[in-house]
Design an enzyme around this catalytic site. Structure first.
Site, mmCIF file in Angstrom:
data_model
loop_
_atom_site.group_PDB
_atom_site.id
_atom_site.type_symbol
_atom_site.label_atom_id
_atom_site.label_comp_id
_atom_site.label_asym_id
_atom_site.label_seq_id
_atom_site.Cartn_x
_atom_site.Cartn_y
_atom_site.Cartn_z
ATOM 1 N N ASP A 71 -6.585 0.729 0.745
ATOM 2 C CA ASP A 71 -6.662 1.056 2.165
ATOM 3 C C ASP A 71 -8.058 0.687 2.667
ATOM 4 O OD1 ASP A 71 -8.339 2.926 1.139
ATOM 5 O OD2 ASP A 71 -7.470 4.613 2.232
ATOM 6 N N LYS B 54 0.828 -1.209 0.000
ATOM 7 C CA LYS B 54 0.000 0.000 0.000
ATOM 8 C C LYS B 54 0.865 1.263 0.000
ATOM 9 C CE LYS B 54 -2.153 0.969 3.731
ATOM 10 N NZ LYS B 54 -3.100 0.789 4.833
#
Ligand code: SF4
Length: 295
Positions: free
Chosen positions: A154, A136
């Site tokens: 996320d 991420k």
């Protein structure tokens, strides 16, 4: 069949139809949030990487308050590596978990110096070997500092794509691949921004504002949140130009499956006036999505 995508959604939707719907939803959201961008302030890849690591369990607003001082004091990887620990902990304290974050940032600086001449490497396979950096965070850096398309899965992104019926996967890597198969690669970074914006402003975890949602007619989850347009409008955490009103507040969304579903939105509807571009974000009171776990 797209990996991770439901073979048929609630509306008995084929994978081709799903791809079309997904791209349409993305286009509509992009029109609605034309100013969507990474909400962390940065001037170079190192600053973005560090800011993303710091954004775990706090807001981007808070990170942006702390980083100017941090980067003025420690302007490069070597400076971060050799930082006075107590001093850095004091600087990072407002972001929470400041001891662990100090540790991560100092180790990150040291690894960058030792293995990459102090530069942030522009490759996923290198980035994920760095302390505190997972896919991420790496995708945030690649997409926003290097212009290399990346999907940032996320907490907002994952919640929304499941609500949209784009995938049933929970695992972030599987979500990334499933959604990546629906949306053209060159759009991945902006896709991440607009979904995160939508999650922060409209499609909230607990009280989604369905009645004020620009993609209601294409969303199979319409109705899980407030559908009354006036009440839904009050749920928006949405910066608007002074005096402007939400363009959806006065109209009831067209429900999925209704005769008018699929009609194009009136030109310009949903676009927040350019005057709001770059406007300071409102404190959201929820963990940041850009780097909620900084991994
Ligand atoms: S209709 Fe409701 S659940 Fe669907 S995207 Fe909009 S706010 Fe979220």
């Amino acid at each position: 069949m797209v990996s991770g995508a439901p073979a048929r959604t609630a509306g008995d939707e084929s994978s081709v139809a799903l791809t079309r719907r997904a791209r349409r939803m993305y286009r509509m959201l992009h029109e609605h949030y034309p100013y969507a961008h990474c909400e962390l302030d940065f001037e170079n890849p190192l600053q973005l990487l560090v800011a993303t690591v710091l954004s775990a369990q706090t807001t981007d607003v808070m990170v942006n308050k702390v980083t100017p001082q941090l980067f003025a004091r420690y302007p490069d990887a070597a400076a971060l590596a050799g930082a006075d620990r107590d001093e850095m902990e004091t600087l990072l304290k407002p972001t929470g978990f400041f001891r662990a974050k100090t540790n991560s940032v100092m180790k990150l600086g040291a690894e960058l110096v030792e293995r990459f001449d102090g530069e942030v490497p522009p490759r996923m396979k290198d980035l994920v070997t760095l302390p505190g950096v997972g896919r991420k965070t790496a995708n945030v850096a690649l997409g926003n500092a290097f212009g290399i398309p990346g999907i940032t899965v996320d907490t907002h992104f994952g919640r929304l794509v499941r609500r949209f019926g784009w995938t049933t996967e929970d695992d972030p890597v599987k979500v990334e691949h499933a959604v990546g198969a629906l949306i053209p690669r060159k759009e991945w970074t902006m896709l991440s921004h607009v979904l995160i914006f939508h999650g922060r402003r409209t499609c909230h975890a607990k009280k989604p504002a369905c009645g004020a949602c620009p993609i209601a007619r294409l969303c199979p989850s319409y109705g899980i949140g407030e559908t009354d347009p006036v009440k839904a409008d009050k749920l928006l955490k949405f910066e608007l130009a002074p005096g402007a009103t939400n363009p959806y507040a006065a109209s009831t969304p067209v429900l999925p499956g209704s005769p008018t579903a699929g009609a194009s939105a009136p030109a310009g509807q949903g676009a927040v006036p350019p005057a709001t571009a770059g406007a300071p974000s409102q404190p959201r009171g929820i963990p940041t999505s850009t780097g909620a776990t900084a991994s």
